[in-house]
Design a protein around this motif. Structure first.
Motif, PDB file in Angstrom:
ATOM      1  N   GLY A 157      -2.871 115.079  95.496  1.00  0.00           N
ATOM      2  CA  GLY A 157      -3.387 116.021  94.521  1.00  0.00           C
ATOM      3  C   GLY A 157      -4.030 117.214  95.194  1.00  0.00           C
ATOM      4  O   GLY A 157      -4.111 117.285  96.425  1.00  0.00           O
TER       5      GLY A 157
ATOM      6  N   ASP B  63     -10.312 124.091  88.620  1.00  0.00           N
ATOM      7  CA  ASP B  63     -10.355 122.720  88.096  1.00  0.00           C
ATOM      8  C   ASP B  63     -11.795 122.269  87.888  1.00  0.00           C
ATOM      9  O   ASP B  63     -12.123 121.642  86.878  1.00  0.00           O
TER      10      ASP B  63
ATOM     11  N   SER C 163      -5.370 118.167  90.142  1.00  0.00           N
ATOM     12  CA  SER C 163      -3.989 118.318  89.700  1.00  0.00           C
ATOM     13  C   SER C 163      -3.158 117.392  90.569  1.00  0.00           C
ATOM     14  O   SER C 163      -3.243 117.442  91.799  1.00  0.00           O
ATOM     15  N   SER C 164      -2.376 116.531  89.937  1.00  0.00           N
ATOM     16  CA  SER C 164      -1.657 115.534  90.721  1.00  0.00           C
ATOM     17  C   SER C 164      -0.184 115.849  90.942  1.00  0.00           C
ATOM     18  O   SER C 164       0.482 115.159  91.692  1.00  0.00           O
ATOM     19  N   ASN C 165       0.314 116.893  90.333  1.00  0.00           N
ATOM     20  CA  ASN C 165       1.705 117.279  90.567  1.00  0.00           C
ATOM     21  C   ASN C 165       1.757 118.239  91.754  1.00  0.00           C
ATOM     22  O   ASN C 165       1.876 119.441  91.601  1.00  0.00           O
ATOM     23  N   VAL C 166       1.688 117.679  92.959  1.00  0.00           N
ATOM     24  CA  VAL C 166       1.561 118.475  94.174  1.00  0.00           C
ATOM     25  C   VAL C 166       2.919 119.034  94.594  1.00  0.00           C
ATOM     26  O   VAL C 166       3.875 118.271  94.786  1.00  0.00           O
ATOM     27  N   ILE C 167       2.991 120.329  94.733  1.00  0.00           N
ATOM     28  CA  ILE C 167       4.176 121.002  95.269  1.00  0.00           C
ATOM     29  C   ILE C 167       3.874 121.264  96.738  1.00  0.00           C
ATOM     30  O   ILE C 167       2.847 121.862  97.061  1.00  0.00           O
ATOM     31  N   THR C 168       4.737 120.788  97.625  1.00  0.00           N
ATOM     32  CA  THR C 168       4.504 120.935  99.061  1.00  0.00           C
ATOM     33  C   THR C 168       5.690 121.615  99.730  1.00  0.00           C
ATOM     34  O   THR C 168       6.778 121.718  99.146  1.00  0.00           O
TER      35      THR C 168
ATOM     36  N   HIS D 273       6.095 127.974  90.313  1.00  0.00           N
ATOM     37  CA  HIS D 273       5.141 126.976  89.839  1.00  0.00           C
ATOM     38  C   HIS D 273       3.764 127.568  89.506  1.00  0.00           C
ATOM     39  O   HIS D 273       2.847 126.835  89.163  1.00  0.00           O
TER      40      HIS D 273
END
Length: 137
Positions: A46, A52, A73-78, A95
């Motif tokens: 996250g 936040d 936020s747990s929808n991590v874009i890496t 995003h």
């Protein structure tokens, strides 16, 4: 140019059990707007941002000693260190995010921000376009 050429390498992170207060203090001490949240294997699970903390914690009267995992936020874009900076800018725009954790073999190895892209003269237009896309409603 690759993400590894412009990313910040020495990145502080927290576990999801750390308090919201700890997250805010790390951001204050490091003068950053986000902190990655990682598991025991240093894998990002996250991200918590200053926004936040305000919108998910303060505005909802959540105790500063509660776990940061509850507001992250747990929808991590890496991205990886080998990701092209143009692709990183496109991901940020798509995003609507300003920072990307950089992972290698599943572990956090850095962060790249919109500001990192803007510092490189050849990417100013892309960074500006990404910011414009991020700022849209």
């Amino acid at each position: 140019m690759k993400v590894k050429d412009i990313m910040t390498r020495d990145v502080s992170y927290l576990s999801s059990e750390c308090s919201i207060f700890e997250a805010a203090n790390i951001m204050k001490d490091l003068d950053v707007g986000s902190v990655p949240i990682c598991d025991e294997a240093h894998t990002p699970i996250g991200v918590v941002t200053d926004r936040d903390i305000v919108l998910r914690s303060v505005a909802n009267n959540i105790n500063k000693n509660d776990n940061v995992g509850g507001i992250m936020s747990s929808n991590v874009i890496t991205v990886t260190p080998e990701t092209d900076v143009h692709e990183a800018a496109n991901l940020m725009a798509r995003h609507q995010i300003r920072r990307l954790p950089v992972v290698e073999n599943g572990k956090l190895v850095g962060m790249v921000s919109l500001g990192d892209l803007a510092v490189e003269n050849i990417h100013i237009d892309e960074a500006g376009n990404a910011l414009s896309d991020i700022s849209k409603d």
